[in-house]
Design a protein around this motif. Structure first.
Motif, mmCIF file in Angstrom:
data_model
loop_
_atom_site.group_PDB
_atom_site.id
_atom_site.type_symbol
_atom_site.label_atom_id
_atom_site.label_comp_id
_atom_site.label_asym_id
_atom_site.label_seq_id
_atom_site.Cartn_x
_atom_site.Cartn_y
_atom_site.Cartn_z
ATOM 1 N N SER A 148 4.954 1.266 -4.030
ATOM 2 C CA SER A 148 5.819 1.841 -3.004
ATOM 3 C C SER A 148 5.161 1.899 -1.636
ATOM 4 C CB SER A 148 6.247 3.252 -3.434
ATOM 5 O OG SER A 148 7.266 3.756 -2.615
ATOM 6 N N GLU A 149 3.848 1.698 -1.591
ATOM 7 C CA GLU A 149 3.150 1.762 -0.309
ATOM 8 C C GLU A 149 3.461 0.560 0.585
ATOM 9 O OE1 GLU A 149 0.256 -0.230 -3.201
ATOM 10 O OE2 GLU A 149 1.700 1.425 -3.243
ATOM 11 N N VAL A 150 4.075 -0.497 0.006
ATOM 12 C CA VAL A 150 4.336 -1.692 0.817
ATOM 13 C C VAL A 150 5.796 -2.141 0.765
ATOM 14 C CG1 VAL A 150 1.983 -2.585 0.740
ATOM 15 C CG2 VAL A 150 3.578 -3.180 -1.097
ATOM 16 N N ASP A 151 6.681 -1.305 0.219
ATOM 17 C CA ASP A 151 8.087 -1.716 0.193
ATOM 18 C C ASP A 151 8.966 -0.698 0.907
ATOM 19 O OD1 ASP A 151 8.841 0.362 -1.572
ATOM 20 O OD2 ASP A 151 8.611 -0.890 -3.346
ATOM 21 N N GLN A 152 10.256 -0.987 0.956
ATOM 22 C CA GLN A 152 11.204 -0.159 1.719
ATOM 23 C C GLN A 152 12.146 0.608 0.799
ATOM 24 O OE1 GLN A 152 14.019 -2.733 3.889
ATOM 25 N NE2 GLN A 152 13.287 -4.443 2.634
ATOM 26 N N TRP A 153 11.675 0.925 -0.408
ATOM 27 C CA TRP A 153 12.536 1.538 -1.413
ATOM 28 C C TRP A 153 11.889 2.772 -2.022
ATOM 29 C CZ3 TRP A 153 17.312 -0.444 -1.668
ATOM 30 C CH2 TRP A 153 17.505 -1.747 -1.183
#
Length: 390
Positions: A148-153
């Protein structure tokens, strides 16, 4: 050969990288620091270290410490209210996937009217687009599971409606900075190391067999699977093995990127239904419980034979030539990490719920079923739940 890639997050990866956060350009002057409602972030010194970095960067802050393992809609709204009342202009998420997910929702609700469920797609959500960009997010992950540290969700639960649904898709929800420091992961207990590692594994496996897979996502997915297969057992057996922690963290970050290039399949929708009704069920544990029967279904249907052979090779069997090799190796990895004993009944799930779970999965996150390599209808979804039940 068709894909779209936009990962705007600056990633600070490696042991000790938290110590370099203050050298980065901070996206604001006052941070809402979001952590879980547990003790580990404080007891292990991670909060103190993060606050020291903010002080060195001349950033003021307040702390919101209420995030649950399955973050709730009401908690998100409480966090957003605290941030707005204290005039925070960005969010620092310090914790595992639940904290990072909740922080994205909080940052969105600090700049948008109404309630989060106005912006949820699926189930009872109204599906409205965000009117205003979310506040900037700095993500400091203390676990290796969600990417989750690199996505938009993010994934948020609603107790009033028994729904657990993904939220996001807006470009402003990408963290501007991600700190992936394996030193912050050495204190994760073995059991949760396994749960989180398998979550990262399934992100990549699902995206590899997905209809949305492409040459770029395949590259990331297979490398993530290779790293999980080789290093998760070591991280499970010895949490202080920093080399193993680093490789599992690497796989986790790759899995987050994979989800931006491809799309998870219905396995995640099915697990979300389980933990929507049973909030004590860790997400990774739920995925493990249904995984054997889930993938066995697609192998039996010859949905994508070569892709399962590719995944078996990535799991370590270089001479794999049968799709069944993937399921067998998956079960073997679960035995090695001692999670093969997990049962739905241990978390209060009863056999009579199987049809309800199948229905909930399709109603709340039905879009993921569209990414399956072949159709998984309601009846077969229910049968998978039933076969997995113990």
């Amino acid at each position: 050969m068709s894909f779209q890639m936009h990962i705007p997050t600056r990633i600070l990866f490696g042991a000790g990288k938290l110590n370099e956060l203050h050298q980065q350009q901070m996206p604001g002057k006052k941070a809402l620091v979001v952590i879980s409602n547990g003790k580990s972030t404080r007891d292990n010194g991670y909060l103190e270290r993060t606050l020291e970095q903010l002080k060195l960067a001349h950033v003021d802050y307040i702390i919101f410490d209420q995030i649950e393992a399955n973050p709730l809609h009401t908690t998100v709204m409480n966090g957003a209210s605290m941030g707005k009342d204290n005039k925070c202009d960005f969010v620092v998420a310090l914790g595992g996937g639940s904290v990072l997910d909740a922080s994205k929702a909080i940052s969105a609700m600090m700049t948008n009217d109404g309630t989060l469920w106005d912006y949820i797609n699926g189930g009872t959500g109204k599906g409205n687009p965000l009117t205003n960009a979310a506040l900037p997010i700095v993500a400091i992950t203390t676990t290796a599971g969600t990417g989750s540290e690199v996505d938009q969700w993010g994934v948020i639960s609603n107790l009033e409606t028994d729904e657990k649904i993904g939220f996001g898709g807006d470009e402003s929800l990408f963290p501007v900075i991600a700190v992936v420091d394996p030193e912050l992961m050495v204190t994760v207990p073995p059991q949760y190391t396994a749960y989180q590692g398998f979550d990262a594994l399934f992100h990549s496996v699902e995206c590899y067999i997905s209809k949305m897979a492409n040459e770029m996502s395949d590259m990331y997915a297979l490398k993530a699977v290779e790293n999980i297969a080789k290093y998760l057992p070591r991280a499970y057996q010895n949490g202080n093995d920093l080399e193993a922690r680093s490789h599992v963290a690497f796989a986790n970050t790759l899995s987050g990127i994979v989800m931006e290039l491809s799309c998870c399949t219905s396995e995640h929708a099915m697990e979300h239904a389980m933990s929507a009704y049973h909030h004590n069920l860790p997400h990774g544990a739920g995925l493990i419980i249904i995984s054997k029967e889930y993938y066995q279904y697609f192998v039996n249907q010859h949905a994508c034979d070569q892709r399962f052979i590719d995944l078996a090779k990535a799991l370590g069997k270089k001479d794999a030539d049968d799709p069944q090799d993937f399921v067998d190796l998956l079960v073997e990895l679960q035995k090695t990490c001692e999670v093969d004993h997990l049962k739905m009944s241990d978390y209060g799930i009863v056999y009579d719920e199987m049809d309800t779970l199948a229905k909930n999965a399709r109603e709340t996150m039905g879009g993921l079923f569209c990414a399956d390599p072949i159709e998984l209808n309601h009846e077969n979804c229910r049968i998978i739940f039933e076969k997995a039940y113990r």
